[in-house]
Design a protein around this motif. Sequence first.
Motif, short mmCIF file in Angstrom:
data_model
loop_
_atom_site.label_atom_id
_atom_site.label_comp_id
_atom_site.label_asym_id
_atom_site.label_seq_id
_atom_site.Cartn_x
_atom_site.Cartn_y
_atom_site.Cartn_z
N ILE A 71 6.78 4.93 2.30
CA ILE A 71 6.98 4.67 0.88
C ILE A 71 5.74 5.11 0.13
O ILE A 71 4.68 5.34 0.73
CB ILE A 71 7.27 3.17 0.60
N GLU A 72 5.86 5.27 -1.17
CA GLU A 72 4.73 5.69 -2.00
C GLU A 72 4.53 4.70 -3.13
O GLU A 72 5.49 4.31 -3.81
CB GLU A 72 4.97 7.09 -2.55
N LEU A 73 3.29 4.28 -3.33
CA LEU A 73 2.94 3.32 -4.37
C LEU A 73 1.64 3.76 -5.01
O LEU A 73 0.65 4.01 -4.31
CB LEU A 73 2.82 1.91 -3.78
N ALA A 74 1.64 3.89 -6.34
CA ALA A 74 0.45 4.31 -7.08
C ALA A 74 -0.09 5.64 -6.56
O ALA A 74 -1.29 5.87 -6.52
CB ALA A 74 -0.64 3.23 -7.00
N GLY A 75 0.83 6.53 -6.13
CA GLY A 75 0.43 7.83 -5.63
C GLY A 75 -0.12 7.84 -4.22
O GLY A 75 -0.58 8.87 -3.74
N LYS A 129 -4.81 -0.09 5.60
CA LYS A 129 -5.82 0.25 4.58
C LYS A 129 -5.17 0.93 3.38
O LYS A 129 -5.47 0.62 2.23
CB LYS A 129 -6.87 1.19 5.18
N LEU A 130 -4.26 1.89 3.66
CA LEU A 130 -3.60 2.61 2.58
C LEU A 130 -2.77 1.66 1.70
O LEU A 130 -2.76 1.78 0.47
CB LEU A 130 -2.69 3.71 3.15
N GLN A 131 -2.08 0.71 2.34
CA GLN A 131 -1.29 -0.24 1.56
C GLN A 131 -2.19 -1.12 0.71
O GLN A 131 -1.87 -1.42 -0.45
CB GLN A 131 -0.40 -1.09 2.48
N TYR A 132 -3.33 -1.56 1.27
CA TYR A 132 -4.29 -2.37 0.50
C TYR A 132 -4.78 -1.60 -0.73
O TYR A 132 -4.81 -2.12 -1.84
CB TYR A 132 -5.48 -2.76 1.40
N GLU A 133 -5.13 -0.31 -0.54
CA GLU A 133 -5.62 0.51 -1.65
C GLU A 133 -4.53 0.72 -2.70
O GLU A 133 -4.80 0.71 -3.91
CB GLU A 133 -6.11 1.85 -1.11
N ALA A 134 -3.29 0.89 -2.25
CA ALA A 134 -2.18 1.09 -3.19
C ALA A 134 -1.95 -0.17 -4.02
O ALA A 134 -1.72 -0.09 -5.24
CB ALA A 134 -0.91 1.48 -2.43
N LEU A 135 -2.02 -1.34 -3.39
CA LEU A 135 -1.82 -2.59 -4.11
C LEU A 135 -2.91 -2.80 -5.15
O LEU A 135 -2.65 -3.27 -6.27
CB LEU A 135 -1.78 -3.76 -3.12
N VAL A 194 -2.31 -2.61 -9.67
CA VAL A 194 -2.65 -3.69 -10.61
C VAL A 194 -3.96 -3.41 -11.34
O VAL A 194 -4.45 -4.25 -12.10
CB VAL A 194 -2.75 -5.05 -9.88
N GLY A 195 -4.56 -2.24 -11.09
CA GLY A 195 -5.79 -1.87 -11.77
C GLY A 195 -7.03 -2.54 -11.23
O GLY A 195 -8.04 -2.65 -11.93
N GLY A 196 -6.99 -3.02 -9.99
CA GLY A 196 -8.14 -3.69 -9.41
C GLY A 196 -9.11 -2.73 -8.75
O GLY A 196 -8.82 -1.54 -8.57
N SER A 197 -10.29 -3.25 -8.38
CA SER A 197 -11.30 -2.44 -7.70
C SER A 197 -10.94 -2.32 -6.22
O SER A 197 -10.48 -3.28 -5.60
CB SER A 197 -12.68 -3.06 -7.86
N ILE A 198 -11.19 -1.13 -5.67
CA ILE A 198 -10.88 -0.89 -4.26
C ILE A 198 -12.18 -0.93 -3.46
O ILE A 198 -13.13 -0.20 -3.75
CB ILE A 198 -10.18 0.47 -4.08
#
Length: 366
Positions: free
Chosen positions: A61-65, A121-127, A131-135
């Motif tokens: 799946i793709e989320l936030a690119g 890791k990729l899913q954490y970064e997408a989440l 929501v516009g949070g810091s990665i």
Amino acid sequence: MTNVLNAQEAFTALQKGKTVLCRYAGDGTLHADKDFSTLDQMPATVFALPNYEFCIQVETIELAGIQFTKPLSIDEVEQEQDVFLIQPHAVILQYKYSENIDELVTGIRSGFAQRDFDNAKLQYEALCSVVGGSIFEASLEIAEQPKKRRTSKKQNDVIEVKQQSNIAANDDNSLDDIIGPVSAQSPASNDVEKKTSLELSPEICDGSQPLISFDAVAAAAVSRAQKIDNETSQKNSDRKLVEEDEEKYQEKLATLKKRVDESLTPTEVNAVVKYTNSWSAEQRQPLLKYMHKRLEVLQQNKTAEQPSLMVRIQNAPDLTTLDALEIDISSLDPIIQPEMMRYVKTRRLELEKSATVAAISDEDLP
């Protein structure tokens, strides 16, 4: 992360509804393929051939690119499988799955568990991105497993016997935790997999029957795959024939249209139809429309070449011809009829006068 399966493991996964990919592993003479391909790109006998490797494709799946594998579901996870649970404070906890770990079960059901660290890791970064949070750089930690209850040696022996019995009966090597490469799967491959697993001998999946050997299963798979190959070849052959027939039809249609363009009379135009006796009504329709347009052009040309009714009235050679033209006037629009009758009256007087002069001249002759 790519876990390679052998033919038997791959076929078992196929029966369980998994999407299986395959690649050539090389034989020392030919180099191995780098990428896995769908089963419809492989020989029909691939399950029975040596030097082939298999793996299971996991949906992405793709989320936030950001693209990552679909989160692990509670239906596919198995006991002791590695599970990577995503934490909001940039920590990925690695567990060995157990249904007794409540926070792990909840995390899986909520869609926060992955099969490997990279996709976690990729899913954490997408989440964070959505929501516009810091990665932050995610770290991996081994989660503390709940201690297992101690059992006596006798109980352990009983459990081991039961486990061995289940393995022998089901021949299931916990394939749900095997992860394939991230790539797209074509619908044609899914059709092959579903038909293969559904149309094999029912004895293979019937728990009341003794387990059939892998050779028998592979032979059934090969037979079914060969049948699919034959059907595909036949469809391709039929498609090629249709394309060839269409090409011949278009060539003949172009030739007949050219002949219509060269026709100078309606008879010549209509004669073209005799060359389409073997055509269907649908095939003949474009030519008939083309012929109709040509007939309209010929009719317009004929009308342009023929003198108008007024000119023919003025040039009528005798009263008989003039009477015939007077009849034609009755078919004209009522508005123009009086004007045409005026020309008829004028020409009639001219012809009668001419006839009178000629008669007088004849009397004066000795």
